[in-house]
Scaffold this active site. Structure first.
Site, PDB file in Angstrom:
ATOM      1  N   GLY A 133       0.805  -1.215   0.000  1.00  0.00           N
ATOM      2  CA  GLY A 133       0.000   0.000   0.000  1.00  0.00           C
ATOM      3  C   GLY A 133       0.837   1.264   0.000  1.00  0.00           C
ATOM      4  O   GLY A 133       2.060   1.233  -0.112  1.00  0.00           O
ATOM      5  N   SER A 174      -3.732   5.844  14.294  1.00  0.00           N
ATOM      6  CA  SER A 174      -4.224   7.050  13.624  1.00  0.00           C
ATOM      7  C   SER A 174      -4.607   8.111  14.635  1.00  0.00           C
ATOM      8  O   SER A 174      -5.021   7.803  15.756  1.00  0.00           O
ATOM      9  CB  SER A 174      -5.451   6.677  12.777  1.00  0.00           C
ATOM     10  OG  SER A 174      -6.149   7.822  12.350  1.00  0.00           O
ATOM     11  N   ALA A 175      -4.505   9.363  14.213  1.00  0.00           N
ATOM     12  CA  ALA A 175      -4.982  10.472  15.041  1.00  0.00           C
ATOM     13  C   ALA A 175      -6.482  10.419  15.265  1.00  0.00           C
ATOM     14  O   ALA A 175      -7.005  11.109  16.145  1.00  0.00           O
ATOM     15  CB  ALA A 175      -4.605  11.803  14.392  1.00  0.00           C
ATOM     16  N   ASP A 215      -3.842 -12.890   3.283  1.00  0.00           N
ATOM     17  CA  ASP A 215      -4.688 -12.087   4.158  1.00  0.00           C
ATOM     18  C   ASP A 215      -4.319 -12.333   5.604  1.00  0.00           C
ATOM     19  O   ASP A 215      -3.994 -13.461   5.987  1.00  0.00           O
ATOM     20  CB  ASP A 215      -6.149 -12.490   3.898  1.00  0.00           C
ATOM     21  CG  ASP A 215      -7.131 -11.452   4.354  1.00  0.00           C
ATOM     22  OD1 ASP A 215      -7.298 -11.301   5.579  1.00  0.00           O
ATOM     23  OD2 ASP A 215      -7.731 -10.784   3.493  1.00  0.00           O
ATOM     24  N   TYR A 224     -14.132   2.763  11.335  1.00  0.00           N
ATOM     25  CA  TYR A 224     -12.692   2.695  11.064  1.00  0.00           C
ATOM     26  C   TYR A 224     -11.907   3.201  12.278  1.00  0.00           C
ATOM     27  O   TYR A 224     -10.969   2.555  12.755  1.00  0.00           O
ATOM     28  CB  TYR A 224     -12.339   3.520   9.820  1.00  0.00           C
ATOM     29  CG  TYR A 224     -10.874   3.875   9.746  1.00  0.00           C
ATOM     30  CD1 TYR A 224      -9.927   2.921   9.394  1.00  0.00           C
ATOM     31  CD2 TYR A 224     -10.430   5.164  10.061  1.00  0.00           C
ATOM     32  CE1 TYR A 224      -8.574   3.239   9.352  1.00  0.00           C
ATOM     33  CE2 TYR A 224      -9.086   5.484  10.014  1.00  0.00           C
ATOM     34  CZ  TYR A 224      -8.165   4.527   9.663  1.00  0.00           C
ATOM     35  OH  TYR A 224      -6.827   4.838   9.628  1.00  0.00           O
ATOM     36  N   ASP A 237       0.351  -9.117   1.718  1.00  0.00           N
ATOM     37  CA  ASP A 237      -0.680  -8.177   1.266  1.00  0.00           C
ATOM     38  C   ASP A 237      -1.686  -8.941   0.411  1.00  0.00           C
ATOM     39  O   ASP A 237      -1.291  -9.754  -0.425  1.00  0.00           O
ATOM     40  CB  ASP A 237      -0.042  -7.034   0.452  1.00  0.00           C
ATOM     41  CG  ASP A 237      -0.918  -5.795   0.366  1.00  0.00           C
ATOM     42  OD1 ASP A 237      -2.072  -5.918  -0.100  1.00  0.00           O
ATOM     43  OD2 ASP A 237      -0.441  -4.704   0.740  1.00  0.00           O
ATOM     44  N   ARG A 243      -5.530  20.467   9.304  1.00  0.00           N
ATOM     45  CA  ARG A 243      -4.950  19.163   9.629  1.00  0.00           C
ATOM     46  C   ARG A 243      -3.417  19.240   9.593  1.00  0.00           C
ATOM     47  O   ARG A 243      -2.833  20.141   9.001  1.00  0.00           O
ATOM     48  CB  ARG A 243      -5.411  18.101   8.614  1.00  0.00           C
ATOM     49  CG  ARG A 243      -6.917  17.866   8.571  1.00  0.00           C
ATOM     50  CD  ARG A 243      -7.423  17.201   9.839  1.00  0.00           C
ATOM     51  NE  ARG A 243      -8.855  16.928   9.785  1.00  0.00           N
ATOM     52  CZ  ARG A 243      -9.790  17.774  10.212  1.00  0.00           C
ATOM     53  NH1 ARG A 243      -9.453  18.962  10.699  1.00  0.00           N
ATOM     54  NH2 ARG A 243     -11.066  17.447  10.140  1.00  0.00           N
ATOM     55  N   LYS A 299      -9.184   1.227  15.135  1.00  0.00           N
ATOM     56  CA  LYS A 299      -7.850   1.656  15.566  1.00  0.00           C
ATOM     57  C   LYS A 299      -7.796   1.797  17.087  1.00  0.00           C
ATOM     58  O   LYS A 299      -6.840   1.352  17.745  1.00  0.00           O
ATOM     59  CB  LYS A 299      -7.478   2.982  14.896  1.00  0.00           C
ATOM     60  CG  LYS A 299      -7.272   2.901  13.396  1.00  0.00           C
ATOM     61  CD  LYS A 299      -6.105   2.017  13.014  1.00  0.00           C
ATOM     62  CE  LYS A 299      -5.797   2.082  11.529  1.00  0.00           C
ATOM     63  NZ  LYS A 299      -4.739   1.135  11.122  1.00  0.00           N
TER      64      LYS A 299
END
Length: 338
Positions: free
Chosen positions: A10, A124-125, A58, A149, A31, A231, A153
């Site tokens: 990715g 993630s933030a 996977d 999502y 991946d 951001r 996290k």
């Protein structure tokens, strides 16, 4: 000894593979190519002049994971693999919880069975929700996430912290990303979203290359200098180098560490548009639309802890991010499609 990089084909994963190979690490990529392309790994090897091992599979597939750990000497895991589109997660929450949470639990179980207890987790933030303070430090309490999502996290962070607390042989580093943009300086690898982009910069570059008509800006009435959301944008190469710094930190057996990876500077949506136009000499038409549910006004971090404990500092500025993103898109108008 090798590093297993899940989701390594990715956007962030491929750039991290470049930095790992350049630092002399052996790399194994797992991946399933659901939102990535094997061509990215071909180019990673061309850019570095080094080889990596690719396994198509996977994180939900225990047999494939066992096979990797039985045939490769995996020292640490950098875990990127996961579904990541905020809007899509609202539409298909079960798929997000199953893939991201169940998949990670399977991965961690296989790691434990094979005596590999070092993991760097791509967080993630979003876990801060509507942040209690700006700039955001790692001491800032986690907030109410606004989509499935984000919850995956946040939940996975808690699960990994609990696993580490129960068994201090584990070293867990949680990297909370802000907004990665840009691309490798070569223009050979970059962000390659399926369909209409969910993130700002690939949308801007696809407008610039003529694939999309104009940019939609969601809300211009926020409490920010120009009314558009602010951001913390970080160059993807800086972010990739943050993972190399985290691997070196794991050598110290730190047990549990949490780091924000960002620049510490906030840019609005209109700032990004203006900087992109100035850097590349291309006009980006845009229209103002209604706010999106769950969006917050301002989100940027204090990255001081990563500097003090890992020696990591973002090197690239907003001009670099805009130039490099455009170099990738203009050289590859259809992404990795030949």
């Amino acid at each position: 000894m090798a590093i297993l990089v899940t989701g390594g084909a990715g956007f962030i994963g491929s750039h991290t593979c470049v930095e790992l190979l350049n630092e002399g690490y052996e790399v194994v990529v797992l991946d399933n190519l659901s939102n990535s392309c094997e061509e990215s790994l071909v180019r990673v090897q061309e850019l570095t002049g080094k080889t990596l091992k690719f396994v198509k599979g996977d994180i939900l597939d225990r047999d494939i994971l066992n096979q990797i750990f039985e045939t490769e000497e995996i020292e640490s895991v950098i875990h990127f693999a996961g579904l990541k589109a905020v809007g899509e997660s609202v539409s298909i929450p079960w798929e997000y919880y199953n893939n991201n949470i169940t998949g990670t639990l399977v991965l961690v179980d296989v790691m434990k069975q094979h005596g590999c207890k070092n993991i760097i987790f791509s967080s993630s933030a979003t876990v801060y929700g509507d942040p209690a303070q700006i700039p955001i430090t790692e001491e800032c309490p986690k907030g109410q996430c606004t989509n499935p999502y984000g919850w995956t996290k946040s939940m996975l962070e808690q699960m990994l912290m609990d696993i580490q607390k129960a068994d201090n042989e584990w070293n867990v580093i949680l990297l909370r990303y802000f907004n990665p943009i840009g691309a490798h300086k070569s223009g050979r690898i970059g962000e390659n979203p399926n369909g209409i982009p969910n993130n700002l910069m690939p949308y801007v570059t696809q407008v610039a290359v003529g694939k999309l008509e104009c940019l939609g800006i969601f809300g211009n009435d926020y409490d920010t200098p120009d009314g558009t959301g602010v951001r913390d944008y970080i160059h993807v190469v800086d972010l990739a180098r943050g993972h190399v710094a985290a691997l070196k930190k794991i050598d110290e057996n730190p047990e549990l560490c949490i780091y924000n990876l960002g620049t510490g500077h906030g840019y609005s949506v209109l700032d990004i548009v203006k900087n992109f136009e100035a850097a590349n000499g291309i006009k980006i038409p845009y229209v103002i639309k209604n706010r999106r549910p769950g969006d917050i006004a301002t989100c940027y971090c204090d990255p001081q802890k990563a500097k003090e404990e890992m020696g990591w500092v973002a090197q690239y500025d907003i001009k670099d991010m805009c130039e490099d993103a455009w170099r990738w898109q203009s050289n590859n108008p259809n992404g990795y499609e030949k």
